[in-house]
Design an enzyme around this catalytic site. Sequence first.
Site, PDB file in Angstrom:
ATOM      1  N   CYS B  94       0.844  -1.203   0.000  1.00 41.12           N
ATOM      2  CA  CYS B  94       0.000   0.000   0.000  1.00 41.12           C
ATOM      3  C   CYS B  94       0.871   1.242   0.000  1.00 41.12           C
ATOM      4  O   CYS B  94       0.531   2.252  -0.606  1.00 41.12           O
ATOM      5  CB  CYS B  94      -0.858   0.079   1.258  1.00 41.12           C
ATOM      6  SG  CYS B  94      -1.921  -1.313   1.478  1.00 41.12           S
ATOM      7  N   SER B  95       1.981   1.168   0.744  1.00 40.30           N
ATOM      8  CA  SER B  95       2.806   2.355   0.922  1.00 40.30           C
ATOM      9  C   SER B  95       3.584   2.728  -0.330  1.00 40.30           C
ATOM     10  O   SER B  95       4.236   3.760  -0.358  1.00 40.30           O
ATOM     11  CB  SER B  95       3.761   2.157   2.107  1.00 40.30           C
ATOM     12  OG  SER B  95       3.006   2.041   3.294  1.00 40.30           O
TER      13      SER B  95
END
Lengths: 189, 202
Positions: B94-95
Amino acid sequence: MKIIKIGLIVLAFMFFAGSSHAAELTPAKGDTFPDITLSMTEKASEKEYLGLSGKGSFRISQIKAELLILEIFSMYCPYCQKEAPIVNELYQLINKREDLKNKIRIIGVGAGNNPFEVDIFRNQYNIQFPLFSDESYSVHKSVGEVRTPYFFVIKKTGDKKNTIIYSKVGSIQDPKQFLDMISEESGLK
Amino acid sequence: MFSKNHFYFYVLAGILALLYSSTIAYGASEQFKGKIYNTGMLKPVDSKTKLKPGMKAPDFTLPSVSGEKISLSNFLGKKNVVISFVPAAWTPVCSDQWPGYNIAKSLFEKNAAVLIGITVDNIPTLFTWTKEMGELWFPVLSDFYPHGSVAKKYGVLRSSGTTERALFVIDKKGIIRYIDVHDINKRPGLETLMKELEKLEK
């Protein structure tokens, strides 16, 4: 039972074969840089910049330069995005230096990035030096799965060819100081 | 004999676990070093959406990190919409998914599309997390309370309370044109998404 044992031996082999990548240490200053293979660029200007010809693939030892700056990046990495203008500035600085511009080359390798993703990065930051895709992470593995951005500076000439004179994670900070430092370290200055 | 079998089983499981863990750190950004919670490998997909391409996209209104409330219907008749659900702030994959989208703004614009990011995290968490990514050009919405209600509507709420890593492409008429409920452990390819966007009316 015997089948399980054989299976285990096979698995153990697979594990050690696999982990030899992961466990491979990142080459440090003073080490010889692994002679990695990259896909040949299709751009004539990039071939000329690197002193290469032909198609298919090439080894980085074939790049004609005294000093090679190699950045491992990813288009998905915010630090690499912030670093892009700084590396562009370094590229411009080198180009302005009559004594260095034919001796130093910069390339970027996009860890896990396919050519489409590398193109986005190139276009976003208007990057003039060659960027290569490392979609399968093969280069990334051969340098010990470094975090990004990671910079190697490789001295390609001299008694000990392809010796690393700089191997660090993170920003190069001030491009001018960085250029001074690596040209001094490599004896170009 | 029985315990011996068990022993082999554990050795085998251990080897597999090691193999898995060695594949997680790929291409990690130095920026997030020490700040990312390692979730390990998760069940690839843990929900089942009833939505299908061709159906009308359920409308919703959610608060965004910048303070304004955003509704899907805001874009009706004006823009194509990409909704990117990501499982949770401060987790791997996600990051780096959104920072990638962040430098692809022109590709979205070319296809008259806006991007909306959604997670079930609260606004303060999303504020700090997205700040770490740099300035994002697209709105990030919080589906925090009632927890995951929009994710539930879209059928992408996992049993753990996080969402799937899912992409929904919605055209200007509000019709769903593409759904990718992705393996949560992997980043969906940007190229595939752009090919879907190119099919839409500009």
